[in-house]
Design an enzyme around this catalytic site. Sequence first.
Site, PDB file in Angstrom:
ATOM      1  N   LYS A  89       9.938   2.543   6.456  1.00  0.00           N
ATOM      2  CA  LYS A  89       9.039   2.160   5.359  1.00  0.00           C
ATOM      3  C   LYS A  89       8.861   0.641   5.311  1.00  0.00           C
ATOM      4  O   LYS A  89       9.851  -0.095   5.263  1.00  0.00           O
ATOM      5  CB  LYS A  89       9.552   2.687   4.025  1.00  0.00           C
ATOM      6  CG  LYS A  89       9.387   4.195   3.909  1.00  0.00           C
ATOM      7  CD  LYS A  89       9.702   4.700   2.515  1.00  0.00           C
ATOM      8  CE  LYS A  89       9.437   6.200   2.440  1.00  0.00           C
ATOM      9  NZ  LYS A  89       9.850   6.770   1.160  1.00  0.00           N
ATOM     10  N   GLY A  90       7.605   0.204   5.331  1.00  0.00           N
ATOM     11  CA  GLY A  90       7.302  -1.225   5.247  1.00  0.00           C
ATOM     12  C   GLY A  90       7.475  -1.965   6.568  1.00  0.00           C
ATOM     13  O   GLY A  90       7.207  -3.159   6.659  1.00  0.00           O
TER      14      GLY A  90
ATOM     15  N   GLU B  52       6.061  -3.919  -4.884  1.00  0.00           N
ATOM     16  CA  GLU B  52       6.613  -3.432  -3.602  1.00  0.00           C
ATOM     17  C   GLU B  52       7.591  -2.286  -3.783  1.00  0.00           C
ATOM     18  O   GLU B  52       8.329  -2.254  -4.754  1.00  0.00           O
ATOM     19  CB  GLU B  52       7.389  -4.578  -2.933  1.00  0.00           C
ATOM     20  CG  GLU B  52       6.744  -5.196  -1.738  1.00  0.00           C
ATOM     21  CD  GLU B  52       6.647  -4.307  -0.511  1.00  0.00           C
ATOM     22  OE1 GLU B  52       7.239  -3.222  -0.479  1.00  0.00           O
ATOM     23  OE2 GLU B  52       5.967  -4.708   0.427  1.00  0.00           O
TER      24      GLU B  52
ATOM     25  N   ALA C  42       1.492  -3.990   5.616  1.00  0.00           N
ATOM     26  CA  ALA C  42       1.786  -4.128   7.048  1.00  0.00           C
ATOM     27  C   ALA C  42       0.908  -3.207   7.887  1.00  0.00           C
ATOM     28  O   ALA C  42       0.883  -3.313   9.108  1.00  0.00           O
ATOM     29  CB  ALA C  42       3.252  -3.787   7.292  1.00  0.00           C
ATOM     30  N   SER C  43       0.175  -2.291   7.237  1.00  0.00           N
ATOM     31  CA  SER C  43      -0.567  -1.279   7.993  1.00  0.00           C
ATOM     32  C   SER C  43      -1.888  -1.800   8.541  1.00  0.00           C
ATOM     33  O   SER C  43      -2.713  -2.358   7.814  1.00  0.00           O
ATOM     34  CB  SER C  43      -0.848  -0.068   7.111  1.00  0.00           C
ATOM     35  OG  SER C  43      -1.661   0.844   7.820  1.00  0.00           O
TER      36      SER C  43
ATOM     37  N   ASN D 236      -4.052   0.219   9.432  1.00  0.00           N
ATOM     38  CA  ASN D 236      -5.006   1.231   8.964  1.00  0.00           C
ATOM     39  C   ASN D 236      -5.358   1.059   7.483  1.00  0.00           C
ATOM     40  O   ASN D 236      -6.051   1.916   6.924  1.00  0.00           O
ATOM     41  CB  ASN D 236      -4.416   2.629   9.175  1.00  0.00           C
ATOM     42  CG  ASN D 236      -4.233   2.948  10.650  1.00  0.00           C
ATOM     43  OD1 ASN D 236      -5.200   2.979  11.408  1.00  0.00           O
ATOM     44  ND2 ASN D 236      -2.997   3.146  11.082  1.00  0.00           N
TER      45      ASN D 236
ATOM     46  N   LEU E  92       0.825  -1.222   0.000  1.00  0.00           N
ATOM     47  CA  LEU E  92       0.000   0.000   0.000  1.00  0.00           C
ATOM     48  C   LEU E  92       0.859   1.273   0.000  1.00  0.00           C
ATOM     49  O   LEU E  92       0.913   2.007  -0.989  1.00  0.00           O
ATOM     50  CB  LEU E  92      -0.933  -0.024   1.227  1.00  0.00           C
ATOM     51  CG  LEU E  92      -1.843   1.183   1.415  1.00  0.00           C
ATOM     52  CD1 LEU E  92      -2.825   1.320   0.264  1.00  0.00           C
ATOM     53  CD2 LEU E  92      -2.627   1.035   2.728  1.00  0.00           C
TER      54      LEU E  92
ATOM     55  N   ARG F 253       4.395  -1.022  13.060  1.00  0.00           N
ATOM     56  CA  ARG F 253       4.303   0.145  13.939  1.00  0.00           C
ATOM     57  C   ARG F 253       5.244   0.023  15.145  1.00  0.00           C
ATOM     58  O   ARG F 253       6.018   0.931  15.437  1.00  0.00           O
ATOM     59  CB  ARG F 253       2.853   0.304  14.418  1.00  0.00           C
ATOM     60  CG  ARG F 253       2.588   1.625  15.085  1.00  0.00           C
ATOM     61  CD  ARG F 253       1.136   1.694  15.555  1.00  0.00           C
ATOM     62  NE  ARG F 253       0.193   1.377  14.489  1.00  0.00           N
ATOM     63  CZ  ARG F 253      -1.100   1.158  14.679  1.00  0.00           C
ATOM     64  NH1 ARG F 253      -1.607   1.226  15.898  1.00  0.00           N
ATOM     65  NH2 ARG F 253      -1.897   0.864  13.664  1.00  0.00           N
TER      66      ARG F 253
END
Length: 217
Positions: free
Chosen positions: A45-46, A169, A115-116, A118, A10, A49
């Site tokens: 990045k990637g 990616e 990985a988010s 959100n 994303l 959290r």
Amino acid sequence: MSYKGLIFDLDGVIVDTAKYHYLAWKDLANELGIDFNEKDNERLKGVSRTRSFEIILEIGGRTMSDEEKEFYCAKKNDVYVGYINKLTKDEILPGVVEFLTHAREQGYKLALGSASKNAPLILDKLEITPLFDVLIDGTKVSKPKPDPEVFTRGADEMGFSYDECIVFEDALAGIEAAHNGGMKAVGIGLPENLPGAEIHIPGLFAMPIEEIVAKIG
Ligand code: B16
Ligand code: MG
């Protein structure tokens, strides 16, 4: 090889959320008296959290208990979600909607592999949720990239074998994750930053899926 499924990261592939992660992390780093700049942000990045926060603590030479880390990660996320809530479809990266729409017309199934945690909110704000058949986000996986879990789950849910899928990616850990899962990887970015990807493009605007598949072989 005949490919059937395309899996997209994303942040950095569909939308540049890294700038909002940066603003939110910088707020928190300042509050904690840690010097954090845009170059440091590249390392996040990637990355998940919690791991992102651990990297910031490393930069500041600090340590914290798991409870404290959880508290500050939640605080950062509140600020980040404030930015995300203001996202509009104008912030979708160039050529993304055209690429995804065309790939669907060509018969490919599409998955998100991010990985988010959100990710569903972000897709919703960008109004592109219906373009994906499968959504795998940070709430569905426990092992971070370069573990292939986020992509292998995407392939599993689409019902395809791993060698029938291509991953898109922008982060090195994501290229490695694709390869660890037995998938081909399209690097979004410069070859020197993403060594090992089967092909590199500057963004999804650059090449339609037919040409990518022809080059990957
Ligand atoms: P969240 P991706 C990743 O997205 C970001 O690149 C990374 O900077 C962030 O820490 C991670 O998502 C977790 O995000 O805090 O929203 O759960 O590149 O995997 O789409
Ligand atoms: Mg990314």
